[in-house]
Write a protein that holds these residues in place. Sequence first.
Motif, short mmCIF file in Angstrom:
data_model
loop_
_atom_site.label_atom_id
_atom_site.label_comp_id
_atom_site.label_asym_id
_atom_site.label_seq_id
_atom_site.Cartn_x
_atom_site.Cartn_y
_atom_site.Cartn_z
N THR A 1 32.36 68.43 33.11
CA THR A 1 32.91 67.10 32.87
C THR A 1 31.85 66.22 32.25
OG1 THR A 1 34.48 67.29 34.70
CG2 THR A 1 33.98 65.08 33.91
N ILE A 2 32.14 65.70 31.07
CA ILE A 2 31.23 64.81 30.36
C ILE A 2 31.77 63.40 30.46
CG2 ILE A 2 30.15 64.26 28.15
CD1 ILE A 2 30.65 67.20 27.36
N ASN A 3 31.00 62.51 31.05
CA ASN A 3 31.38 61.11 31.11
C ASN A 3 30.95 60.46 29.80
OD1 ASN A 3 30.59 58.06 32.28
ND2 ASN A 3 32.44 58.96 33.14
N CYS A 4 31.91 60.18 28.93
CA CYS A 4 31.60 59.76 27.55
C CYS A 4 31.31 58.26 27.46
CB CYS A 4 32.73 60.15 26.61
SG CYS A 4 32.93 61.94 26.47
N THR A 5 30.23 57.87 28.14
CA THR A 5 29.81 56.47 28.17
C THR A 5 28.36 56.31 27.72
OG1 THR A 5 29.22 56.72 30.51
CG2 THR A 5 31.41 55.86 30.02
N GLU A 6 27.79 57.36 27.15
CA GLU A 6 26.40 57.31 26.67
C GLU A 6 26.36 56.76 25.24
OE1 GLU A 6 23.87 58.52 28.59
OE2 GLU A 6 24.92 59.69 30.11
N VAL A 7 25.18 56.32 24.82
CA VAL A 7 25.06 55.80 23.45
C VAL A 7 25.33 56.89 22.43
CG1 VAL A 7 23.45 53.97 24.09
CG2 VAL A 7 22.56 56.23 23.47
N GLU A 8 25.23 58.15 22.82
CA GLU A 8 25.52 59.25 21.91
C GLU A 8 27.02 59.43 21.65
OE1 GLU A 8 21.56 59.74 23.64
OE2 GLU A 8 23.54 59.47 24.55
N HIS A 9 27.84 58.82 22.44
CA HIS A 9 29.28 58.97 22.29
C HIS A 9 29.84 57.85 21.41
CE1 HIS A 9 28.63 61.05 26.33
NE2 HIS A 9 28.97 61.99 25.47
N ALA B 1 28.35 50.29 22.37
CA ALA B 1 28.57 48.86 22.18
C ALA B 1 28.92 48.15 23.49
CB ALA B 1 29.68 48.63 21.17
N TYR B 2 29.19 48.91 24.54
CA TYR B 2 29.70 48.31 25.76
C TYR B 2 28.65 48.22 26.87
CZ TYR B 2 34.13 48.63 23.30
OH TYR B 2 35.13 48.50 22.37
N TRP B 3 28.65 49.15 27.81
CA TRP B 3 27.86 49.00 29.03
C TRP B 3 26.87 50.16 29.18
CZ3 TRP B 3 29.12 44.30 29.52
CH2 TRP B 3 30.45 43.86 29.41
N PRO B 4 25.99 50.10 30.17
CA PRO B 4 25.09 51.23 30.42
C PRO B 4 25.89 52.49 30.79
CG PRO B 4 24.31 49.27 31.56
CD PRO B 4 25.69 48.95 31.05
N PRO B 5 25.28 53.67 30.69
CA PRO B 5 25.98 54.93 30.99
C PRO B 5 26.69 54.89 32.33
CG PRO B 5 23.84 55.40 30.04
CD PRO B 5 23.89 53.91 30.25
N ALA B 6 27.92 55.43 32.33
CA ALA B 6 28.78 55.57 33.50
C ALA B 6 29.39 54.25 33.96
CB ALA B 6 28.06 56.24 34.67
#
Length: 392
Positions: free
Chosen positions: A313-321, A326-331
């Motif tokens: 499971t990849i939580n797609c909230t990293e800057v690489e995604h 543009a939004y918040w820190p990872p996760a």
Amino acid sequence: MGKTKKVRVGMVGYKFMGKAHSHALRDVPFYFDTEVVPVLQAIAGRDEPGVKAAAEKMGWASYETDWRRLIEREDIDVIDIVTPNNTHAEIAIAAAEAGKHVICEKPLALTLEDSKRMLTAAEKSGIIHMVCHNYRFAPAVQFAKKLVEEGRLGKIFHFRATFLQDWLMDPNFPLIWRLRKEVSGSGTHGDLGAHSIDLARFLVGEFSEVVGMMETFVKQRPLGTEMDINLRSRAVSSEMGTVDVDDASAFLARFENGALGVFEVSRFCRGNRAGNRFEINGEKGSIRWDMENMNNLQVYFADDEPGLQGFRTINCTEVEHPFAGAYWPPAHIIGYEHTFINLMVEMMNGIAKGRSPQPNFEDGVRNQAVLEAVEKSVQTGTWIKIADVLNK
């Protein structure tokens, strides 16, 4: 802001999708540095008290009670259409002929013929145009596209999708416009199926042929009020009306690249509020996504060593995604509304660069062709080639 170009938006409609689009337009400059920034100039609706209240609540500078007046205004650059399906073509064509850029809710039109007329008008005028398939713009879906394009899954064999809901199961739920063919064009098939078809085209490629079936489970419903943002409505009369669209649609597909597709959409699936899901299977791996858990992408790679193989499971909230940075820190997860923001960012970038981003009206035409091919298959009981429908 001083160096950016402002484009003045006029929106036609102001309810469920009006709220989603208004929020997105307002938040584009908050999260993204774009060369073009939307301004909420005016909103239009037939009910003056309703549209006035919506303008005040959602931040529009002015309002109109006639969409034609909105298009005539010289202080409007973009027309955003969030009205019922049977009005899309007339409004979009008038806007294009007036030289206004257009973004339109899905499905693009009531019929394939209407969608083609919209595309022709847009191309003739040279405007920028988009159709609002917002689920493409979830960062996890964009990342899935990246993995497919990089060949991480290898040759694609299967695409299967469902979009399941349960809000229509009460037989006393009223006969709203979404249940009337003259207004909506189709039922669940066009409302939910259009999204699944667009995701399939985006991730896998063009359809070759389809065969399907449809069913209407409740064929008579009481007359009532229109649905609110929480999918609620109420009966206002004991008079009954006929439901002439589908409650459920299912079809098989072959893609031009040889992949097989399985699609099911329904509003009669207990426990499913918005079960928009897909799975892709390729020679090197698989991908799963579920809109109810939209930040996560499940990925399986066959070249993982034995003992460690399985879906990760990849939580797609990293800057690489895509878009996520543009939004918040990872996760720190984002939600449904951010898919619209990301889509509006693409629209603004398209205006800045003078090109129509995907999905645009051409995508809308191709989507409509698949929808109508399935309907024709239901009528004839045979496989239908998309090219035959598209080129008729």
